[in-house]
Design a protein around this motif. Structure first.
Motif, mmCIF file in Angstrom:
data_model
loop_
_atom_site.group_PDB
_atom_site.id
_atom_site.type_symbol
_atom_site.label_atom_id
_atom_site.label_comp_id
_atom_site.label_asym_id
_atom_site.label_seq_id
_atom_site.Cartn_x
_atom_site.Cartn_y
_atom_site.Cartn_z
ATOM 1 N N PRO A 157 -3.749 4.208 6.289
ATOM 2 C CA PRO A 157 -4.392 3.767 5.050
ATOM 3 C C PRO A 157 -4.713 2.269 5.044
ATOM 4 O O PRO A 157 -5.718 1.848 4.463
ATOM 5 N N LEU B 176 -11.425 2.179 -2.948
ATOM 6 C CA LEU B 176 -10.912 0.811 -2.872
ATOM 7 C C LEU B 176 -11.920 -0.107 -2.177
ATOM 8 O O LEU B 176 -12.146 -1.249 -2.614
ATOM 9 N N GLU C 237 -3.711 6.249 -0.722
ATOM 10 C CA GLU C 237 -5.134 6.366 -0.414
ATOM 11 C C GLU C 237 -5.943 6.484 -1.697
ATOM 12 O O GLU C 237 -5.566 7.190 -2.623
ATOM 13 N N GLN D 4 -10.186 5.465 2.087
ATOM 14 C CA GLN D 4 -10.103 4.328 1.159
ATOM 15 C C GLN D 4 -11.471 3.928 0.587
ATOM 16 O O GLN D 4 -11.695 2.759 0.228
ATOM 17 N N ILE E 155 0.839 -1.207 0.000
ATOM 18 C CA ILE E 155 0.000 0.000 0.000
ATOM 19 C C ILE E 155 0.871 1.253 0.000
ATOM 20 O O ILE E 155 0.563 2.254 -0.664
ATOM 21 N N ILE F 167 -8.723 0.389 5.491
ATOM 22 C CA ILE F 167 -9.227 -0.728 4.685
ATOM 23 C C ILE F 167 -9.861 -1.785 5.588
ATOM 24 O O ILE F 167 -10.993 -2.237 5.355
#
Length: 362
Positions: free
Chosen positions: A181, A152, A144, A149, A140, A185
């Motif tokens: 970040p 994503l 971002e 996030q 990662i 997730i």
């Protein structure tokens, strides 16, 4: 010395200078010269009525004046100079257009997330794991995609998977050690499948803090080894390399059990030789059926036809089997290298940010 010149009906006379528009030959002495631009002649008392303009084969003697030669040279120089300017302008416009094209393309590539659907078939996989799906998230590097996030997560939450495998290099490269970040997730996942993780070299200075926040969210470290049980009571195993503890008490049979080697850096060495070297005193590594890794960013800079231009530690134009994608070695071990989501520095070219859904089949 006389200059014999071919003049046709399209010649233009201005004062005593004749400007020749078409392309003809000039004979000077015994040499012939081809002229492709305006030719200027200066007449000193020549009777122009002697020229038969209707007859293109007619020739008339003229004396070339130094005055006209000067005018001709100046005109020719200015015309060539103008052509050079046009060529330079065209070249600059083309360069700008090419740079703009690649800038737009690279910008889009760096913002578009690709889901790689990978299928790995292996005869040693227990039947109850047939169709088992692993979501791999790697590298990662603090990247971002939308607020917390969101972009994503919109993609991940539409996927089906049975396990999440995190394969390292989560923190930003700016020295801040920002790992949020990654945490954004995990906090945004709707599918609460088991999460297993390892660290990359970027994470090492922050692994204590990272371990705490990951473990707090139910994630489990792969090392030294993990046994995954199916609903039917069958097992497959996760482990890696550079384990600090022994695997001697690990209930594993290399000849019959299915083992996934999880590493951050791709396996680019002779596995048999390595196992013989590292297990001389105690068992710290075991042979594997498939490996899953990241680290290389899929090459980061990929050129058409030529492939990856450079990978740190592997040099210029490294072998693709150690950089990206799915490859099988001579002993039947399957290695998958994921391209990851972020970058250490710079940008991506020829490869988009990606995650992978790896489906295991018998």
């Amino acid at each position: 010395m006389k200059c014999v010149c071919k003049i046709d009906a399209h010649s233009i006379f201005y004062g005593r200078c004749a400007y020749k528009v078409s392309v003809h030959s000039i004979f000077y002495g015994r040499s012939a010269y081809k002229v492709t631009t305006h030719v200027i002649f200066y007449d000193r008392g020549i009777n122009l009525s002697e020229i038969d303009f209707k007859n293109k084969n007619a020739y008339t003697d003229y004396k070339a004046s130094s005055k006209c030669n000067g005018e001709f040279g100046k005109l020719l120089f200015e015309k060539k100079k103008k052509k050079r300017h046009i060529i330079v302008i065209i070249a600059i416009v083309l360069i700008i257009a090419i740079v703009a094209y690649f800038a737009v393309k690279i910008g889009r590539q760096n913002g578009v997330i690709t889901v790689q659907n990978i299928t790995i078939a292996h005869e040693q996989l227990p039947v109850s794991f047939d169709g088992y799906k692993i979501l791999q998230i790697s590298d990662i590097h603090g990247k971002e995609f939308g607020d917390r996030q969101s972009e994503l997560l919109d993609i991940i939450n539409d996927l089906e998977y049975d396990m999440i495998l995190l394969t390292g290099d989560y923190v930003a490269n700016d020295g801040s050690g920002d790992y949020w970040p990654l945490i954004d997730i995990i906090d945004g996942l709707e599918n609460k499948a088991p999460i297993y993780y390892i660290f990359g070299e970027q994470d090492e200075p922050h692994k204590d803090d990272l371990s705490f926040v990951l473990n707090e969210r139910g994630a489990v470290p792969v090392y030294p080894a993990q046994r995954i049980e199916s609903a039917m009571g069958e097992y497959m195993y996760l482990s890696g390399i550079k384990n600090n503890s022994t695997l001697e008490d690990f209930d594993f049979e290399a000849e019959s059990d299915f083992y996934i080697c999880v590493t951050h850096e791709p396996i680019d060495y002779n596995v048999d030789t390595r196992l013989a070297n590292v297990n001389t005193r105690i068992i710290t590594e075991i042979d594997y059926d498939i490996s899953i890794s990241g680290h290389t960013l899929g090459g980061q800079y990929r050129l058409p036809v030529l492939g990856t231009a450079y990978v740190e530690g592997q040099g210029l134009f490294p072998q693709e089997k150690y950089v990206y994608g799915l490859h099988t070695d001579s002993s039947g071990r399957v290695n998958y290298i994921n391209g990851g989501l972020g970058v250490k520095s710079g940008f991506r070219m020829g490869i988009t940010p990606e995650i992978a859904v790896i489906e295991l089949v018998t």
